[in-house]
Every structure is written in structure tokens, then in C-alpha cells.
Design a protein around this motif. Structure first.
Motif, PDB file in Angstrom:
ATOM      1  N   LEU A 263       9.391  -8.987  -1.367  1.00  0.00           N
ATOM      2  CA  LEU A 263      10.774  -9.342  -1.704  1.00  0.00           C
ATOM      3  C   LEU A 263      10.916  -9.841  -3.140  1.00  0.00           C
ATOM      4  O   LEU A 263      11.956 -10.396  -3.500  1.00  0.00           O
ATOM      5  CB  LEU A 263      11.287 -10.422  -0.739  1.00  0.00           C
ATOM      6  N   SER A 264       9.910  -9.625  -3.959  1.00  0.00           N
ATOM      7  CA  SER A 264       9.987 -10.062  -5.355  1.00  0.00           C
ATOM      8  C   SER A 264      11.172  -9.396  -6.050  1.00  0.00           C
ATOM      9  O   SER A 264      11.420  -8.196  -5.877  1.00  0.00           O
ATOM     10  CB  SER A 264       8.703  -9.703  -6.105  1.00  0.00           C
ATOM     11  N   VAL A 265      11.899 -10.178  -6.846  1.00  0.00           N
ATOM     12  CA  VAL A 265      13.047  -9.633  -7.569  1.00  0.00           C
ATOM     13  C   VAL A 265      12.581  -8.612  -8.602  1.00  0.00           C
ATOM     14  O   VAL A 265      13.194  -7.558  -8.778  1.00  0.00           O
ATOM     15  CB  VAL A 265      13.851 -10.768  -8.227  1.00  0.00           C
ATOM     16  N   ARG A 266      11.487  -8.896  -9.275  1.00  0.00           N
ATOM     17  CA  ARG A 266      10.898  -7.935 -10.219  1.00  0.00           C
ATOM     18  C   ARG A 266      10.064  -6.922  -9.437  1.00  0.00           C
ATOM     19  O   ARG A 266       9.127  -7.297  -8.737  1.00  0.00           O
ATOM     20  CB  ARG A 266      10.009  -8.659 -11.234  1.00  0.00           C
ATOM     21  N   PHE A 267      10.404  -5.641  -9.558  1.00  0.00           N
ATOM     22  CA  PHE A 267       9.672  -4.635  -8.780  1.00  0.00           C
ATOM     23  C   PHE A 267       8.203  -4.574  -9.180  1.00  0.00           C
ATOM     24  O   PHE A 267       7.345  -4.206  -8.384  1.00  0.00           O
ATOM     25  CB  PHE A 267      10.325  -3.256  -8.909  1.00  0.00           C
ATOM     26  N   GLU A 268       7.879  -4.970 -10.432  1.00  0.00           N
ATOM     27  CA  GLU A 268       6.482  -4.959 -10.869  1.00  0.00           C
ATOM     28  C   GLU A 268       5.625  -5.934 -10.073  1.00  0.00           C
ATOM     29  O   GLU A 268       4.397  -5.777 -10.005  1.00  0.00           O
ATOM     30  CB  GLU A 268       6.382  -5.307 -12.357  1.00  0.00           C
ATOM     31  N   ASP A 269       6.254  -6.956  -9.476  1.00  0.00           N
ATOM     32  CA  ASP A 269       5.506  -7.987  -8.759  1.00  0.00           C
ATOM     33  C   ASP A 269       5.290  -7.653  -7.286  1.00  0.00           C
ATOM     34  O   ASP A 269       4.601  -8.392  -6.585  1.00  0.00           O
ATOM     35  CB  ASP A 269       6.238  -9.331  -8.867  1.00  0.00           C
ATOM     36  N   ARG A 270       5.887  -6.562  -6.809  1.00  0.00           N
ATOM     37  CA  ARG A 270       5.717  -6.192  -5.400  1.00  0.00           C
ATOM     38  C   ARG A 270       4.380  -5.484  -5.192  1.00  0.00           C
ATOM     39  O   ARG A 270       3.641  -5.214  -6.142  1.00  0.00           O
ATOM     40  CB  ARG A 270       6.875  -5.276  -4.956  1.00  0.00           C
ATOM     41  N   TRP A 271       4.093  -5.151  -3.942  1.00  0.00           N
ATOM     42  CA  TRP A 271       2.905  -4.372  -3.624  1.00  0.00           C
ATOM     43  C   TRP A 271       3.008  -3.017  -4.316  1.00  0.00           C
ATOM     44  O   TRP A 271       4.100  -2.468  -4.480  1.00  0.00           O
ATOM     45  CB  TRP A 271       2.774  -4.194  -2.116  1.00  0.00           C
ATOM     46  N   SER A 272       1.881  -2.466  -4.714  1.00  0.00           N
ATOM     47  CA  SER A 272       1.905  -1.226  -5.496  1.00  0.00           C
ATOM     48  C   SER A 272       2.388  -0.033  -4.687  1.00  0.00           C
ATOM     49  O   SER A 272       2.841   0.961  -5.254  1.00  0.00           O
ATOM     50  CB  SER A 272       0.513  -0.929  -6.062  1.00  0.00           C
ATOM     51  N   SER A 273       2.294  -0.104  -3.360  1.00  0.00           N
ATOM     52  CA  SER A 273       2.737   1.007  -2.515  1.00  0.00           C
ATOM     53  C   SER A 273       3.104   0.471  -1.144  1.00  0.00           C
ATOM     54  O   SER A 273       2.755  -0.663  -0.783  1.00  0.00           O
ATOM     55  CB  SER A 273       1.634   2.069  -2.378  1.00  0.00           C
ATOM     56  N   ILE A 274       3.784   1.289  -0.362  1.00  0.00           N
ATOM     57  CA  ILE A 274       4.135   0.895   1.000  1.00  0.00           C
ATOM     58  C   ILE A 274       2.877   0.780   1.856  1.00  0.00           C
ATOM     59  O   ILE A 274       2.815  -0.030   2.790  1.00  0.00           O
ATOM     60  CB  ILE A 274       5.146   1.900   1.608  1.00  0.00           C
ATOM     61  N   ASP A 275       1.836   1.554   1.535  1.00  0.00           N
ATOM     62  CA  ASP A 275       0.571   1.447   2.262  1.00  0.00           C
ATOM     63  C   ASP A 275      -0.088   0.093   2.018  1.00  0.00           C
ATOM     64  O   ASP A 275      -0.644  -0.522   2.936  1.00  0.00           O
ATOM     65  CB  ASP A 275      -0.385   2.569   1.848  1.00  0.00           C
ATOM     66  N   GLU A 276      -0.053  -0.371   0.766  1.00  0.00           N
ATOM     67  CA  GLU A 276      -0.628  -1.682   0.458  1.00  0.00           C
ATOM     68  C   GLU A 276       0.140  -2.788   1.183  1.00  0.00           C
ATOM     69  O   GLU A 276      -0.452  -3.757   1.667  1.00  0.00           O
ATOM     70  CB  GLU A 276      -0.603  -1.919  -1.056  1.00  0.00           C
TER      71      GLU A 276
END
Length: 663
Positions: A263-276
Motif C-alpha cells: 500500500l505504499s504511496v510511492r510505487f517504487e516502494d511496493r513489492w517488485s511484482s505480484i508474485d513477490e
């Protein structure tokens, strides 16, 4: 002063006929873009759901393109957790429509409204199923962009278990690019912050939406209070949401971290993929995943494609043959024997499917008539035959399954102590599981005459004539019987291709991927079919003497309906032909006739001299669409290629009878 346009429109009533093929049963839904009806296909006797587009929408050509592309983009994904669109058309009385799989169940938003907070195990199972479906879509460069509880349907499987189905890819990335739309769409309460301010978003936007849904299932509350579009912007979400464990103690801090990162506002801070993200969920909680069978195994087996389904052997050693020393509760020595289970995966494609269906969540389904006792421990040896690699792990039998109409088997949960070893092993096999959709593949050199390329390698190399993202390759290869990732890796090892990892911190690659998707779906077939495979690999080519004309099925893309086109020169092996027919049978069994037709179209692009492809296409055009001229054209191609085949002659008599009854 602008005028508000009004529309006069009569909805179909019970019993009304649409497009000469569908009979209305009842209206089952209504939305801002149209109405949904339960309809019966008059040739097949099967029930579907039909959405009739509102005249306000249908009068805009870009919207018509959107819905046509939705049908194309979802039909070939073939994932059991994605509802498929099986037809698209226009009729005189009611305008544009598309036809979908008919589902009986409840939408997740209704379930949340009545039952939230949902149980921990149920919430995680729904999330992992949706994540598996999104992973398959992301592989093709398709971002859903409108994931919300109202677009997830909960249905009951034949074995009584609950399954989630993703609906409505109407504003997905591939659809919006095809419609040349730069408008902002989405649902503010669930969409990612970047989606509120720009039209181009990547797969991490879906991850955010899925995490927001999981948050609501677990707590009964949305992560942020959102009442308007402005509430969804990055500036409005500077304050992070409360950790779910503050609202529900049993969630725990480990699961908090996984959800809040997504749920990070910055997309760079989210998991690298849906699998991760999925792996994070599984490791953060003790979810008991119940492995599910792959229905394609059954149809591959019925089509005698013996390398598709994993090969399983179960052996229970005698007490004197294999002893395991254990200590019981009072410290006495005891002896036990564990069944020894070996599962052999014979293609990279099948192992990759199992990874997304079950292995990602720490489970594995083994199709086998012999089933160890429920809850028993087994010694499991996983073998990947193409590279002669194997891994031994401990597992526990967690389910027995005998799906209706499919082969039975049993599900196992991999020991928690062995899951990291399993992940490392799978990554070491270079199945392409770690390839990002935006990784760029570049041609490096031509194959030499003495390099005997496989059909898959020759096909891919003939198409990759410039740098292109992996998503583009997966899109034009979807529906083909090739291990695409394995073929890419093989060409890389030969030095013919190289892979340049994408910079995931940038969204600039998304526009490239979108352009690739339009390229793959809109250009005429002839423009996408190589005139000559650029290799002398004899095993991959058909001699000029054996070249035959093939039926161009891409009438809407510029080719004349029923015209003859030059074939490509790649010939499928017997096993690859069998895999195509297995996919066709699988899609037909799931009533996804549009997907079956698309599989055959693509197969004929690559290998146009297989008569059974034309035969199956003829039956689909006649039985599903009632298009007898096109059916006879396709059947003529089959008879040209195999004039002595009595079955094709019987089919011709059958079609003549059907056409006569329809007059």
C-alpha cells in the motif's frame, strides 16, 4: 449551452433472440455502461452472460474498440480465476454486445458488506487466487487497473471449495491503448495514487488495489477514507493507514509489514511484482494452501500429449526397506516409513503454471490415481527433466481431489523448512519466472546453418527482429504450444539474443509495452508472419514442396474473409500439434469458444499444414457461430490437406445437414 443527448432504447425481453444464436433468459444486472442478461446459446444449449452496451457508450467508436479488445485480451489467458469473454458482436435490434462465462455466486463487495471482517484463512486464499490470476495477466503486459471487490466474484467449485473470479478488464492497459484513450479511470477507494494523476500505470497499481481489498477483508475498513477523486491522489494519502493489527490483533506485525508495503504511496516502494507480494503473504502467516489440479492436464492426457501433465509415482517402502527413526512423546525409539513420491515435470511451461497455481503458496498438486493417506508425511522428489535437475523435500498430504470430469490426485504442502530451498531451486532452473514484463530482449546474431533450432526457437527468432519487451513476446506467443521462456533462454545461451533487465523504478517502459500490445493485436496477420524463417535449422522448416495455402481467419484485420494467404515455414512436431488440440479441448470444455478459435488461428499462422486445425476450426464456426460459409472454407482446407480422411467427409455431411436445418 450544450444539450444533453437522450437515448431511446428497448431492452430485450425474456425469449428474445439476439444475433440468431442467443435467447434471453432474464436480466441479471445493470451498470453505467450497459445491461447484463443470462442468455442461452441456441446451438449449444449452454448458458452465458451477455452484456449489451448502452447506446451512449456504443455510439463512441473508441468504446467499441475497448470492449472488443477486452474480449481478445482475456480469452487466451486461460486462468481459472479470470472470467473469460467468449464472443463479441453487433445485432440490428440491440447494438453491440459481448458474451461472458455465466457465474453463479456472490460478488466480494456483497460478502464484505454482510460478513466483514472475513476469516484470516479465507481472506488470504481469495487474495492469493486473485494474485495468481493477475500474475498471468501481467505476464502479457495487461494491467487490470480497476480491481475492487465488485470486480471479484466468489463461486463454488465442483468439489465444493470456494474460488474467486476476476471480472471486467474494460479499462485494462491493453484496452485503453487500443482505444487511444488518455482519460483517467478507476475506483478512488481502491486505485493506486499514481492512477489518480496519470493514465499510464504499471503492474504495481494492481498490487496496491489487491492489498487495499485484503485490508478491507481483514478489518472491515478501507485503508483510507475516500469520498472523491481528489482523496485518491498521492498528496491526499501522505498519512499511512493504520496497521491492520491495530484493528484486528490476530493479523500480526509480520502481515502488517507485507500489506503496508504493497500500500505504499510511492510505487517504487511496493513489492517488485505480484508474485513477490504473494510470497510475502505466505511467509508472513501460516496459511494452509489447498493445491488445485490443472484442468489442462486432463485434456492433454485425453489428446495423448504425454509430456504435458507431470508424471507422478508413489511408492510406499516396506518396513525393512526404508526406516526413519523418530522419538515418540515419551522418548522411546519408534520406526516409521514414509511414502516416496516422485513428480517429473517434462516442460518448462507446465512447471511455470504449477508455480503460479500452487508452488508460489507452498503447495503442489500431483495427478495420480494412487494417493497416500491424508495428513501423512511424504518424501517428495521434484524432477525437472529438460535440465536433469531434481530437489528432495519433505511434504504433507493436505487434500485428496477428484474434480468432476478430470483426473484425480492429491495436494501436498511443502515443509516450511524446505520452502526457501524450493524457491532457490526454481529460480536456478531459469524458467523465465523472474523475467519482468518490461525486460528487453535484443537480437545479437543470426543462427549458423549447422544450428538445429527447435520450432519454438525458430519462431521466436523470426519475430524478434528488433529490441522488444518480454510482454510483447509473451503476447504474440500466447496460445501457442511453446515453452516461450525456455526458448528465450536457449537463444540467449546460444548467443542469438540477450536480455537487458528493465529499470523498475521508471514507468517509461509502460508506453513501450502498450505500443507492443497494440502491434500484436492490430496489425494484419500477414505483417506478423515471417516470409522466411531466418535460419537453416532443418528441423524447424517445411520444404517448399510441402507448402500449402491456408485460410486467413483475420478478416477484421485487413485480410479478406476466406482468402488464401502464404504460410510461414515452421512445422509443429506431433507433440506440439497435440498440445494445440489439448488447449482447444480445454477451452471448449470451459465454454470459452472464442479462446479456442484464437488458439487455432495462432496455430495456423505458425504451422498451416495441419489438417486437424482446419477441421476443429470448421466445427467451431458451425456449432458456436452458425457461420457455415466460413466453416465450409475451413473444412475445405482440411480435406485438401488430407483427402482420404473419412472423418472430414462425415463432418462435411454433418455441416450440410446443419446448414439445411438453419435455412
Amino acid at each position: 449551452m450544450s444539450k444533453t443527448q437522450t437515448y431511446s432504447f428497448n431492452l430485450p425481453t425474456r425469449g428474445a433472440e439476439i444475433d440468431g444464436r442467443y435467447r434471453v433468459v432474464e436480466q441479471i444486472g445493470e451498470g453505467s455502461y450497459g445491461w447484463v442478461f443470462a442468455v442461452e446459446h441456441q446451438f449449444l444449449g449452454q448458458t452465458f452472460a451477455m452484456k449489451i452496451l448502452h447506446p451512449r457508450v456504443a455510439s463512441d467508436p473508441s468504446w467499441v474498440v475497448r470492449f472488443r479488445e477486452e474480449a481478445k485480451s482475456t480469452s487466451l489467458i486461460g486462468h481459472e480465476n479470470i472470467v473469460f469473454v467468449t464472443d463479441f458482436g453487433k445485432c440490428r435490434n440491440y447494438g453491440y454486445f459481448f458474451v461472458m462465462e455465466h457465474l453463479e455466486g456472490a460478488s466480494l463487495d456483497a460478502v464484505i458488506a454482510e460478513e466483514a471482517p472475513l476469516g484470516m484463512q479465507r481472506s488470504l486464499r481469495i487474495t492469493l487466487q486473485a494474485a495468481s490470476a493477475l500474475s498471468s495477466a501481467h505476464d502479457l503486459g495487461i494491467v487490470h487497473r480497476d480491481l475492487k471487490p465488485g470486480n471479484i466474484m466468489l463461486v463454488e467449485r465442483s468439489d465444493g471449495s470456494e474460488a474467486s473470479k476476476l471480472l471486467d478488464f474494460g479499462i485494462s492497459s491493453i484496452v485503453m491503448v487500443a482505444a487511444k484513450s488518455s482519460q483517467l479511470y478507476g475506483t478512488p477507494a481502491y486505485m493506486a495514487p499514481e492512477q489518480a494523476v496519470q493514465p499510464d500505470v504499471d503492474h504495481r497499481a494492481d498490487q496496491f488495489s489487491l492489498a487495499a481489498i485484503l485490508y478491507e477483508m481483514l478489518t472491515g475498513q478501507k485503508p483510507w477514507l475516500t469520498t472523491s477523486w481528489d482523496d485518491a491522489t498521492p498528496e491526499a494519502r501522505t498519512t499511512p493507514p493504520r496497521p491492520p493489527s491495530e484493528l484486528r490483533e490476530e493479523v500480526g506485525e509480520a502481515l502488517d509489514e507485507v500489506i503496508l508495503r504493497a500500500l505504499s504511496v510511492r510505487f517504487e516502494d511496493r513489492w517488485s511484482s505480484i508474485d513477490e507480494f504473494s510470497r510475502g503473504l505466505v511467509s508472513a502467516c501460516s496459511v494452509q494452501w489447498i493445491p488445485k489440479s490443472d484442468p489442462l492436464d486432463f485434456w492433454a492426457e485425453a489428446t495423448e500429449v504425454d509430456e504435458v501433465a507431470p508424471q507422478v509415482t508413489v511408492r510406499t517402502p516396506s518396513a525393512g526397506e526404508s526406516l526413519v527413526i523418530v522419538l515418540d512423546d515419551v522418548g522411546d525409539v519408534d520406526f516409521e516409513t514414509r511414502p516416496q513420491v516422485t513428480v517429473r515435470f517434462r516442460t518448462a511451461d507446465r512447471l511455470a503454471r504449477e508455480y503460479r497455481r500452487n508452488l508460489l503458496a507452498g503447495g503442489l498438486f500431483l495427478p495420480s490415481d494412487e494417493q497416500p493417506e491424508l495428513h501423512s508425511e511424504v518424501d517428495l522428489c521434484l524432477v525437472f527433466e529438460p535440465s536433469a535437475r531434481s530437489l528432495e523435500v519433505r511434504a504433507q498430504v493436505v487434500a485428496h481431489s477428484s474434480p468432476a470430469g478430470e483426473r484425480g490426485g492429491f495436494g501436498v504442502a511443502i515443509s516450511a523448512d524446505d520452502r526457501d530451498r524450493l524457491t532457490h531451486f526454481l529460480r536456478s532452473l531459469r524458467l523465465g519466472l523472474e523475467l519482468s514484463q518490461a525486460d528487453v530482449v535484443r537480437p545479437m546474431r543470426e543462427p549458423t546453418p549447422d544450428e538445429d533450432l527447435s520450432a519454438a526457437e525458430a519462431f521466436l527468432f523470426s519475430r524478434i527482429d528488433e529490441a522488444m519487451p518480454v510482454a510483447k513476446i509473451r503476447t504474440f506467443a500466447s496460445g501457442l504450444p511453446f515453452d516461450v521462456e525456455q526458448a528465450i533462454q536457449s537463444l540467449v545461451e546460444r548467443g542469438c539474443l540477450e536480455i537487458e533487465p528493465a529499470d523498475l523504478s521508471s514507468l517509461s517502459e509502460v508506453s513501450q509495452i502498450h505500443e507492443a500490445e497494440v502491434w500484436a493485436t492490430e496489425l494484419p496477420t500477414e505483417a506478423r508472419t515471417p516470409e522466411r524463417v531466418r535460419t537453416a535449422g532443418a528441423a524447424a522448416l517445411v520444404d517448399d514442396d510441402t507448402r500449402l495455402p491456408w485460410l486467413d481467419e483475420q478478416g477484421e484485420n485487413g485480410g479478406k474473409r476466406g482468402s488464401l494467404a502464404e504460410p510461414s515455414e515452421i512445422s509443429y512436431s506431433r507433440q506440439e500439434v497435440g498440445r494445440v488440440l489439448a488447449m482447444v479441448r480445454y477451452f471448449k470444455a470451459r465454454q470459452n469458444y472464442f479462446g479456442a478459435i484464437q488458439v487455432l488461428r495462432k496455430a495456423l499462422e505458425v504451422s498451416p499444414s495441419v489438417p486437424e486445425f482446419y477441421h476443429q476450426l470448421a466445427l467451431l464456426h458451425a456449432q458456436f457461430r452458425g457461420d457455415y460459409p466460413r466453416a465450409f472454407q475451413a473444412l475445405h482446407g482440411a480435406i485438401q490437406l488430407d483427402p482420404q480422411n473419412d472423418e472430414y467427409k462425415r463432418t462435411r455431411a454433418y455441416l450440410e445437414k446443419l446448414a439445411g436445418l438453419d435455412e
